[in-house]
Design a protein around this motif. Structure first.
Motif, PDB file in Angstrom:
ATOM      1  N   SER A   1       0.836  -1.200   0.000  1.00  0.00           N
ATOM      2  CA  SER A   1       0.000   0.000   0.000  1.00  0.00           C
ATOM      3  C   SER A   1       0.873   1.253   0.000  1.00  0.00           C
ATOM      4  O   SER A   1       0.640   2.193  -0.766  1.00  0.00           O
ATOM      5  CB  SER A   1      -0.903  -0.021   1.236  1.00  0.00           C
ATOM      6  N   HIS A   2       1.907   1.246   0.838  1.00  0.00           N
ATOM      7  CA  HIS A   2       2.783   2.418   0.893  1.00  0.00           C
ATOM      8  C   HIS A   2       3.537   2.605  -0.422  1.00  0.00           C
ATOM      9  O   HIS A   2       3.658   3.729  -0.932  1.00  0.00           O
ATOM     10  CB  HIS A   2       3.766   2.289   2.053  1.00  0.00           C
TER      11      HIS A   2
ATOM     12  N   GLY B   1       1.283   4.066  -2.942  1.00  0.00           N
ATOM     13  CA  GLY B   1       0.994   5.460  -2.623  1.00  0.00           C
ATOM     14  C   GLY B   1       2.080   6.397  -3.119  1.00  0.00           C
ATOM     15  O   GLY B   1       1.835   7.581  -3.336  1.00  0.00           O
ATOM     16  N   GLU B   2       3.282   5.860  -3.309  1.00  0.00           N
ATOM     17  CA  GLU B   2       4.381   6.697  -3.799  1.00  0.00           C
ATOM     18  C   GLU B   2       4.125   7.218  -5.225  1.00  0.00           C
ATOM     19  O   GLU B   2       4.789   8.150  -5.663  1.00  0.00           O
ATOM     20  CB  GLU B   2       5.697   5.905  -3.774  1.00  0.00           C
TER      21      GLU B   2
ATOM     22  N   ALA C   1       1.443   8.680  -6.146  1.00  0.00           N
ATOM     23  CA  ALA C   1       0.583   9.870  -6.121  1.00  0.00           C
ATOM     24  C   ALA C   1       1.404  11.085  -6.563  1.00  0.00           C
ATOM     25  O   ALA C   1       2.432  11.390  -5.982  1.00  0.00           O
ATOM     26  CB  ALA C   1       0.011  10.082  -4.729  1.00  0.00           C
TER      27      ALA C   1
ATOM     28  N   GLU D   1      -3.122   7.297 -11.729  1.00  0.00           N
ATOM     29  CA  GLU D   1      -2.850   7.821 -10.395  1.00  0.00           C
ATOM     30  C   GLU D   1      -4.006   7.443  -9.464  1.00  0.00           C
ATOM     31  O   GLU D   1      -3.811   6.971  -8.344  1.00  0.00           O
ATOM     32  CB  GLU D   1      -2.720   9.342 -10.494  1.00  0.00           C
TER      33      GLU D   1
ATOM     34  N   ALA E   1      -3.854   4.651  -6.403  1.00  0.00           N
ATOM     35  CA  ALA E   1      -4.215   5.128  -5.065  1.00  0.00           C
ATOM     36  C   ALA E   1      -5.395   4.334  -4.511  1.00  0.00           C
ATOM     37  O   ALA E   1      -5.455   4.026  -3.320  1.00  0.00           O
ATOM     38  CB  ALA E   1      -4.552   6.617  -5.106  1.00  0.00           C
TER      39      ALA E   1
ATOM     40  N   ALA F   1      -4.075   1.038  -3.408  1.00  0.00           N
ATOM     41  CA  ALA F   1      -3.354   1.255  -2.153  1.00  0.00           C
ATOM     42  C   ALA F   1      -4.334   1.373  -0.981  1.00  0.00           C
ATOM     43  O   ALA F   1      -4.088   0.829   0.104  1.00  0.00           O
ATOM     44  CB  ALA F   1      -2.501   2.522  -2.251  1.00  0.00           C
ATOM     45  N   LEU F   2      -5.440   2.039  -1.212  1.00  0.00           N
ATOM     46  CA  LEU F   2      -6.439   2.223  -0.158  1.00  0.00           C
ATOM     47  C   LEU F   2      -7.065   0.891   0.248  1.00  0.00           C
ATOM     48  O   LEU F   2      -7.241   0.598   1.434  1.00  0.00           O
ATOM     49  CB  LEU F   2      -7.512   3.190  -0.647  1.00  0.00           C
TER      50      LEU F   2
ATOM     51  N   LEU G   1      -4.565  -0.902   2.321  1.00  0.00           N
ATOM     52  CA  LEU G   1      -4.439  -0.307   3.649  1.00  0.00           C
ATOM     53  C   LEU G   1      -5.585  -0.771   4.548  1.00  0.00           C
ATOM     54  O   LEU G   1      -5.381  -1.066   5.730  1.00  0.00           O
ATOM     55  CB  LEU G   1      -4.423   1.224   3.546  1.00  0.00           C
TER      56      LEU G   1
END
Lengths: 191, 233
Positions: free
Chosen positions: B15-16, B19-20, B22, B31, B35, B38-39, B42
């Motif tokens: 996830s992190h 997120g990079e 973004a 994008e 994201a 990733a959400l 998370l």
């Protein structure tokens, strides 16, 4: 003790120690039914045209004791950031109706599906320019729907629409464009 | 709860990494897509880590050696094709794993049953891009090939049995390989060759041995919480 709220409904009696289930077959006492109705009427924070009940995320409500209520809520997506706002909104509404102690619990099982959105909820989504999800084919078991399956444009009604992205402004939506009227629109994707 | 940490760390770390993207993805739609994925991850990580302890302490206060994620998910994003290769390998694995966990009666069944439907969209997204890039221009084909090759040596670790997950790992592996082979074939790409694990580096994330980029990623991920303990929005 539960103080009756400003609702015009008849004042519910103070619940007895062992709540008597109502005759409606839901297993809820009349007071619980009333509180569940109030909590379910809370609008979704990201799709305010539909209520939590219409979205199908209310899983239950239990009176634990005088003035103490537990609400069960299920997320649409595991990471849906709206869940915390939903919980806060439910707490506020029930506080306003005289329940001082409200605990909102998130439950995952059974998983929420787009089939839980009511007919009224689907109508309101379409009216607001969001194409509602197609009913899931039980045999297919959900998941990504083949691109070939027609999604109707909520603006002009054409079925000539194309997928732009399977991910859109919120976790639950995909982005499409209508070939007939040229407008892009969100589609509540099947889950 | 070794298994909750293993699965939770996989989801958290990937996830992190996603997120990079973004602010850097090639097009706006991608994008948003990365994201969104990733959400979802998370959300899974929060449920899984909460089974093992306090989610915030586990995410923000553990040292590198205490993380149990596979090394594949900690690899830097590289170019877009590299990220898609990582997504293809991982989401195919995660979908097959969650399908199996969802059928069981273990502590992960409710989360797996819910998340498997989200992961199906992640896998579908990765497959579509693998096809477009592999069967696209010479440049996109070459970049996709490079991404797949570079990450191949991290795929062996995915099928190391995780204690506490009642899963038949060999059949999970076979299903994964069949699926990846078929996608790459359709994308006019060859299945990478070479070892699926390396003696010195690959294949030990579940034991807390991580690759060099992971420490830097953790520093960024944890710095706010460590600099301002208890900070809230």
């Amino acid at each position: 003790m539960v103080t009756p709220g400003p609702s015009p409904a008849p004042t519910p009696p103070t619940p007895p120690a062992a709540p008597t289930p109502s005759a409606s077959g839901t297993g809820l006492t009349p007071l619980e039914e009333e509180l569940l109705r109030l909590a379910g009427a809370v609008p979704d924070p990201e799709l305010p045209m539909v209520s939590l009940a219409e979205l199908g995320v209310m899983r239950g409500l239990r009176l634990l004791g005088p003035g103490r209520v537990e609400v069960e809520l299920t997320p649409t997506y595991t990471g849906c950031p709206a869940v915390e706002t939903m919980a806060t909104d439910i707490e506020r509404v029930l506080h306003d109706h005289g329940v001082p102690e409200v605990a909102v619990r998130t439950v995952l099982s059974p998983p929420w599906t787009t089939d839980a959105i009511s007919a009224e909820g689907r109508r309101k989504l379409a009216e607001s320019g969001i194409a509602p999800p197609a009913p899931l084919d039980a045999a297919a078991g959900g998941g990504p729907v083949p691109v070939a399956l027609a999604v109707r444009c909520p603006h002009c009604g054409s079925t000539e629409t194309e997928l732009l992205s399977r991910f859109s402004s919120t976790a639950c939506k995909a982005l499409r464009r209508c070939a007939a009227c040229g407008e892009p629109f969100d589609h509540f994707k099947e889950l | 709860m070794t298994a909750a940490l293993a699965l939770g760390d996989d989801a958290l770390v990937l996830s992190h990494r996603l997120g990079e993207w973004a602010g850097h993805a090639p097009v706006l739609e991608e994008e948003v897509a990365l994201a969104n994925i990733a959400l979802d991850l998370l959300g899974q990580a929060r449920v899984l880590l909460s089974l093992a302890g306090d989610e915030d302490e586990l995410a923000y206060l553990r040292e590198e050696r205490a993380f149990r994620n596979v090394q594949l998910v900690e690899q830097p994003g590289g170019d877009f094709a590299h990220t898609i290769a990582r997504q293809l390998y991982f989401s195919t694995y995660q979908e097959l794993l969650y399908e199996r966990l969802a059928r069981g009666t273990g502590p992960f069944a409710p989360l797996a049953a819910k998340a498997v439907k989200e992961v199906a969209y992640h896998r579908d997204h990765a497959e579509h891009w693998t096809l477009r890039l592999g069967d696209g221009t010479d440049e996109s084909h070459e970049r996709m090939r490079r991404g797949l090759d570079a990450l191949w040596r991290f795929t062996g670790e995915l099928f190391e049995p995780v204690e506490g997950c009642e899963v038949e790992w060999p059949t999970l592996h076979d299903a994964w390989l069949t699926r990846i082979t078929s996608v790459l074939e359709r994308a006019t790409l060859a299945l990478p060759e070479g070892p699926r694990r390396g003696g010195w580096a690959a294949g030990a994330g579940r034991q807390g041995i991580h690759t060099e980029p992971f420490g830097r990623m953790l520093a960024e991920m944890q710095h706010l919480h460590r600099s301002h303990p208890g900070a809230t929005w």
